[in-house]
Motif scaffolding. Sequence first.
Motif, PDB file in Angstrom:
ATOM      1  N   ALA A 178       0.842  -1.208   0.000  1.00 23.48           N
ATOM      2  CA  ALA A 178       0.000   0.000   0.000  1.00 23.48           C
ATOM      3  C   ALA A 178       0.870   1.249   0.000  1.00 23.48           C
ATOM      4  CB  ALA A 178      -0.947  -0.004   1.207  1.00 23.48           C
ATOM      5  N   ALA A 179       1.936   1.245   0.800  1.00 23.83           N
ATOM      6  CA  ALA A 179       2.841   2.402   0.848  1.00 23.83           C
ATOM      7  C   ALA A 179       3.512   2.622  -0.504  1.00 23.83           C
ATOM      8  CB  ALA A 179       3.881   2.217   1.947  1.00 23.83           C
ATOM      9  N   ALA A 180       3.902   1.539  -1.172  1.00 25.77           N
ATOM     10  CA  ALA A 180       4.538   1.661  -2.496  1.00 25.77           C
ATOM     11  C   ALA A 180       3.554   2.240  -3.508  1.00 25.77           C
ATOM     12  CB  ALA A 180       5.047   0.298  -2.958  1.00 25.77           C
ATOM     13  N   ARG A 181       2.301   1.771  -3.464  1.00 27.15           N
ATOM     14  CA  ARG A 181       1.291   2.339  -4.364  1.00 27.15           C
ATOM     15  C   ARG A 181       1.072   3.815  -4.039  1.00 27.15           C
ATOM     16  NH1 ARG A 181      -1.432  -2.520  -3.091  1.00 27.15           N
ATOM     17  NH2 ARG A 181      -2.758  -1.358  -1.653  1.00 27.15           N
ATOM     18  N   GLY A 182       1.022   4.137  -2.749  1.00 28.66           N
ATOM     19  CA  GLY A 182       0.823   5.529  -2.340  1.00 28.66           C
ATOM     20  C   GLY A 182       1.930   6.436  -2.830  1.00 28.66           C
ATOM     21  N   LEU A 183       3.158   5.978  -2.742  1.00 29.31           N
ATOM     22  CA  LEU A 183       4.278   6.778  -3.262  1.00 29.31           C
ATOM     23  C   LEU A 183       4.149   6.977  -4.762  1.00 29.31           C
ATOM     24  CD1 LEU A 183       7.223   5.371  -1.134  1.00 29.31           C
ATOM     25  CD2 LEU A 183       6.252   7.689  -1.040  1.00 29.31           C
ATOM     26  N   ARG A 184       3.645   5.956  -5.430  1.00 33.71           N
ATOM     27  CA  ARG A 184       3.423   6.086  -6.883  1.00 33.71           C
ATOM     28  C   ARG A 184       2.364   7.158  -7.153  1.00 33.71           C
ATOM     29  NH1 ARG A 184       2.655   0.948  -7.985  1.00 33.71           N
ATOM     30  NH2 ARG A 184       0.414   1.028  -8.204  1.00 33.71           N
ATOM     31  N   TRP A 185       1.245   7.150  -6.398  1.00 33.79           N
ATOM     32  CA  TRP A 185       0.208   8.183  -6.582  1.00 33.79           C
ATOM     33  C   TRP A 185       0.778   9.568  -6.277  1.00 33.79           C
ATOM     34  CZ3 TRP A 185      -2.384   5.299  -9.294  1.00 33.79           C
ATOM     35  CH2 TRP A 185      -3.009   4.127  -8.898  1.00 33.79           C
ATOM     36  N   MET A 186       1.612   9.669  -5.258  1.00 32.53           N
ATOM     37  CA  MET A 186       2.170  10.954  -4.853  1.00 32.53           C
ATOM     38  C   MET A 186       3.103  11.531  -5.917  1.00 32.53           C
ATOM     39  SD  MET A 186       2.863   9.985  -0.872  1.00 32.53           S
ATOM     40  CE  MET A 186       3.548  11.562  -0.380  1.00 32.53           C
ATOM     41  N   ASN A 187       3.747  10.654  -6.677  1.00 42.13           N
ATOM     42  CA  ASN A 187       4.689  11.083  -7.712  1.00 42.13           C
ATOM     43  C   ASN A 187       4.051  11.235  -9.085  1.00 42.13           C
ATOM     44  OD1 ASN A 187       7.602  11.229  -6.727  1.00 42.13           O
ATOM     45  ND2 ASN A 187       6.850   9.379  -5.738  1.00 42.13           N
ATOM     46  N   GLU A 188       2.876  10.683  -9.273  1.00 43.08           N
ATOM     47  CA  GLU A 188       2.204  10.673 -10.578  1.00 43.08           C
ATOM     48  C   GLU A 188       1.579  12.032 -10.866  1.00 43.08           C
ATOM     49  OE1 GLU A 188       0.998   9.791 -14.133  1.00 43.08           O
ATOM     50  OE2 GLU A 188       2.090   8.294 -12.970  1.00 43.08           O
ATOM     51  N   ARG A 189       2.019  12.671 -11.913  1.00 48.76           N
ATOM     52  CA  ARG A 189       1.544  14.017 -12.249  1.00 48.76           C
ATOM     53  C   ARG A 189       0.053  14.074 -12.539  1.00 48.76           C
ATOM     54  NH1 ARG A 189       5.014  17.262 -16.290  1.00 48.76           N
ATOM     55  NH2 ARG A 189       4.069  18.957 -15.141  1.00 48.76           N
ATOM     56  N   SER A 190      -0.509  13.012 -13.096  1.00 50.44           N
ATOM     57  CA  SER A 190      -1.922  13.043 -13.472  1.00 50.44           C
ATOM     58  C   SER A 190      -2.854  12.624 -12.337  1.00 50.44           C
ATOM     59  CB  SER A 190      -2.160  12.137 -14.684  1.00 50.44           C
ATOM     60  OG  SER A 190      -1.904  10.793 -14.342  1.00 50.44           O
ATOM     61  N   VAL A 191      -2.309  12.252 -11.195  1.00 58.36           N
ATOM     62  CA  VAL A 191      -3.145  11.789 -10.082  1.00 58.36           C
ATOM     63  C   VAL A 191      -2.908  12.666  -8.859  1.00 58.36           C
ATOM     64  CG1 VAL A 191      -3.848   9.806  -8.692  1.00 58.36           C
ATOM     65  CG2 VAL A 191      -3.021   9.444 -11.003  1.00 58.36           C
ATOM     66  N   GLY A 192      -1.940  12.313  -8.026  1.00 60.23           N
ATOM     67  CA  GLY A 192      -1.701  13.044  -6.786  1.00 60.23           C
ATOM     68  C   GLY A 192      -0.807  14.259  -6.972  1.00 60.23           C
ATOM     69  N   ASN A 193       0.333  14.024  -7.616  1.00 58.89           N
ATOM     70  CA  ASN A 193       1.299  15.082  -7.904  1.00 58.89           C
ATOM     71  C   ASN A 193       1.717  15.861  -6.661  1.00 58.89           C
ATOM     72  OD1 ASN A 193       3.030  16.370  -9.655  1.00 58.89           O
ATOM     73  ND2 ASN A 193       1.539  17.916 -10.244  1.00 58.89           N
ATOM     74  N   CYS A 194       1.861  15.178  -5.543  1.00 59.21           N
ATOM     75  CA  CYS A 194       2.266  15.826  -4.291  1.00 59.21           C
ATOM     76  C   CYS A 194       3.604  16.547  -4.433  1.00 59.21           C
ATOM     77  CB  CYS A 194       2.352  14.800  -3.170  1.00 59.21           C
ATOM     78  SG  CYS A 194       0.802  13.933  -2.861  1.00 59.21           S
ATOM     79  N   ILE A 195       4.468  16.006  -5.288  1.00 58.25           N
ATOM     80  CA  ILE A 195       5.793  16.592  -5.449  1.00 58.25           C
ATOM     81  C   ILE A 195       5.758  17.953  -6.130  1.00 58.25           C
ATOM     82  CG2 ILE A 195       7.006  14.395  -5.370  1.00 58.25           C
ATOM     83  CD1 ILE A 195       7.166  14.558  -8.463  1.00 58.25           C
ATOM     84  N   ALA A 196       4.607  18.349  -6.641  1.00 62.74           N
ATOM     85  CA  ALA A 196       4.496  19.695  -7.210  1.00 62.74           C
ATOM     86  C   ALA A 196       4.607  20.751  -6.117  1.00 62.74           C
ATOM     87  CB  ALA A 196       3.172  19.854  -7.956  1.00 62.74           C
ATOM     88  N   CYS A 197       4.268  20.383  -4.886  1.00 65.09           N
ATOM     89  CA  CYS A 197       4.280  21.350  -3.781  1.00 65.09           C
ATOM     90  C   CYS A 197       5.155  20.931  -2.600  1.00 65.09           C
ATOM     91  CB  CYS A 197       2.856  21.577  -3.267  1.00 65.09           C
ATOM     92  SG  CYS A 197       1.768  22.343  -4.476  1.00 65.09           S
ATOM     93  N   HIS A 198       5.409  19.640  -2.461  1.00 58.24           N
ATOM     94  CA  HIS A 198       6.138  19.132  -1.288  1.00 58.24           C
ATOM     95  C   HIS A 198       7.425  18.444  -1.698  1.00 58.24           C
ATOM     96  CE1 HIS A 198       2.556  19.625   1.267  1.00 58.24           C
ATOM     97  NE2 HIS A 198       1.861  19.123   0.250  1.00 58.24           N
ATOM     98  N   SER A 199       8.438  18.517  -0.828  1.00 59.05           N
ATOM     99  CA  SER A 199       9.623  17.682  -1.031  1.00 59.05           C
ATOM    100  C   SER A 199       9.329  16.322  -0.404  1.00 59.05           C
ATOM    101  CB  SER A 199      10.871  18.317  -0.412  1.00 59.05           C
ATOM    102  OG  SER A 199      10.735  18.432   0.986  1.00 59.05           O
ATOM    103  N   LEU A 200       9.800  15.301  -1.055  1.00 59.94           N
ATOM    104  CA  LEU A 200       9.503  13.928  -0.661  1.00 59.94           C
ATOM    105  C   LEU A 200      10.806  13.165  -0.496  1.00 59.94           C
ATOM    106  CD1 LEU A 200       7.167  11.871  -0.323  1.00 59.94           C
ATOM    107  CD2 LEU A 200       7.339  11.453  -2.772  1.00 59.94           C
TER     108      LEU A 200
END
Length: 107
Positions: free
Chosen positions: A8-30
């Motif tokens: 689940a954590a690996a999938r979550g990291l994928r969502w966080m890095n995916e530009r078309s889904v979560g894209n958390c890295i657009a605003c946060h350092s990971l």
Amino acid sequence: MPTPGPEAAARGLRWMNERSVGNCIACHSLPGHSGVQSNFGPALAGVATRYGPEQLRQWVTDARLLKANTLMPPFGSTEATHRATQSRPMLSPAEIEDVVAALQSLR
């Protein structure tokens, strides 16, 4: 609720890095992300030591309920959003749980 596994954590990291889904890295350092990092939002390193799973879930689902003037978009809600064509939240409940699992791994 059972403790999420590493899958689940690996999938979550994928969502966080995916530009078309979560894209958390657009605003946060990971931590561990090798690409361009942003410092617009708070760094996510150690986030699991600052917040429990319920708080993390709320931040991802709709941070406006925790901090009214936040610029963080609601990933699990379309309520009071300004995108009229958005028919569903950016992340499904299952994807949010994966992101929460990933955030819980950041200690």
